[in-house]
Design a protein around this motif. Structure first.
Motif, PDB file in Angstrom:
ATOM      1  N   ALA A  85      94.979  40.570 106.360  1.00  0.00           N
ATOM      2  CA  ALA A  85      93.821  41.100 105.643  1.00  0.00           C
ATOM      3  C   ALA A  85      94.162  41.359 104.176  1.00  0.00           C
ATOM      4  O   ALA A  85      93.323  41.136 103.296  1.00  0.00           O
ATOM      5  CB  ALA A  85      93.327  42.382 106.307  1.00  0.00           C
ATOM      6  N   ASP A  86      95.402  41.804 103.919  1.00  0.00           N
ATOM      7  CA  ASP A  86      95.807  42.045 102.531  1.00  0.00           C
ATOM      8  C   ASP A  86      95.865  40.737 101.747  1.00  0.00           C
ATOM      9  O   ASP A  86      95.486  40.691 100.574  1.00  0.00           O
ATOM     10  CB  ASP A  86      97.172  42.736 102.491  1.00  0.00           C
ATOM     11  CG  ASP A  86      97.102  44.171 102.993  1.00  0.00           C
ATOM     12  OD1 ASP A  86      96.000  44.762 102.919  1.00  0.00           O
ATOM     13  OD2 ASP A  86      98.139  44.689 103.457  1.00  0.00           O
ATOM     14  N   ARG A 114      92.283  39.734 101.055  1.00  0.00           N
ATOM     15  CA  ARG A 114      91.735  40.633 100.043  1.00  0.00           C
ATOM     16  C   ARG A 114      92.287  40.276  98.663  1.00  0.00           C
ATOM     17  O   ARG A 114      91.556  40.267  97.668  1.00  0.00           O
ATOM     18  CB  ARG A 114      92.066  42.080 100.392  1.00  0.00           C
ATOM     19  CG  ARG A 114      91.338  43.089  99.517  1.00  0.00           C
ATOM     20  CD  ARG A 114      91.573  44.533  99.944  1.00  0.00           C
ATOM     21  NE  ARG A 114      91.084  44.777 101.295  1.00  0.00           N
ATOM     22  CZ  ARG A 114      91.841  45.167 102.320  1.00  0.00           C
ATOM     23  NH1 ARG A 114      93.145  45.380 102.149  1.00  0.00           N
ATOM     24  NH2 ARG A 114      91.336  45.352 103.515  1.00  0.00           N
ATOM     25  N   TRP A 158      90.610  37.089  97.497  1.00  0.00           N
ATOM     26  CA  TRP A 158      89.217  37.397  97.145  1.00  0.00           C
ATOM     27  C   TRP A 158      89.148  38.122  95.801  1.00  0.00           C
ATOM     28  O   TRP A 158      88.287  37.818  94.974  1.00  0.00           O
ATOM     29  CB  TRP A 158      88.557  38.216  98.242  1.00  0.00           C
ATOM     30  CG  TRP A 158      87.127  38.524  97.931  1.00  0.00           C
ATOM     31  CD1 TRP A 158      86.596  39.729  97.619  1.00  0.00           C
ATOM     32  CD2 TRP A 158      86.048  37.594  97.859  1.00  0.00           C
ATOM     33  NE1 TRP A 158      85.256  39.612  97.368  1.00  0.00           N
ATOM     34  CE2 TRP A 158      84.896  38.305  97.509  1.00  0.00           C
ATOM     35  CE3 TRP A 158      85.953  36.228  98.061  1.00  0.00           C
ATOM     36  CZ2 TRP A 158      83.663  37.676  97.349  1.00  0.00           C
ATOM     37  CZ3 TRP A 158      84.728  35.613  97.914  1.00  0.00           C
ATOM     38  CH2 TRP A 158      83.602  36.337  97.560  1.00  0.00           C
ATOM     39  N   GLN A 159      90.066  39.054  95.561  1.00  0.00           N
ATOM     40  CA  GLN A 159      90.077  39.787  94.292  1.00  0.00           C
ATOM     41  C   GLN A 159      90.341  38.847  93.120  1.00  0.00           C
ATOM     42  O   GLN A 159      89.726  38.980  92.061  1.00  0.00           O
ATOM     43  CB  GLN A 159      91.125  40.902  94.326  1.00  0.00           C
ATOM     44  CG  GLN A 159      90.742  42.083  95.171  1.00  0.00           C
ATOM     45  CD  GLN A 159      89.461  42.747  94.693  1.00  0.00           C
ATOM     46  OE1 GLN A 159      89.234  42.884  93.497  1.00  0.00           O
ATOM     47  NE2 GLN A 159      88.620  43.132  95.631  1.00  0.00           N
TER      48      GLN A 159
END
Length: 73
Positions: free
Chosen positions: A2-3, A6, A9-10
């Motif tokens: 998930a990190d 994320r 995505w960032q």
């Protein structure tokens, strides 16, 4: 996992904010939009011209066949 997602995505969001936000300095967003629109416009112009030339060539071949074919009355 998930990190990682994320983080990816960032980076996508930061790039979008960098190039597409209208309040950025020096009109970066306007330059980016103008470039994208220009490339898309050129693509459609080339495709239109290619189709137009193909139609003209088809018509010329058809006319040449009609002239070359013997006419029976």
């Amino acid at each position: 996992m998930a990190d990682t997602v994320r983080g990816i995505w960032q980076s996508i969001v930061q790039t979008k904010r960098l190039y597409l936000n209208p309040h950025e300095q020096f009109g970066r967003a306007n330059i980016c939009r103008a470039a994208l629109v220009s490339y898309v416009g050129m693509y459609f112009l080339f495709k239109w011209n290619q189709n137009r030339k193909a139609e003209i060539a088809r018509a010329e071949r058809k006319a040449a066949k009609a002239i070359a074919a013997p006419v029976h009355h």
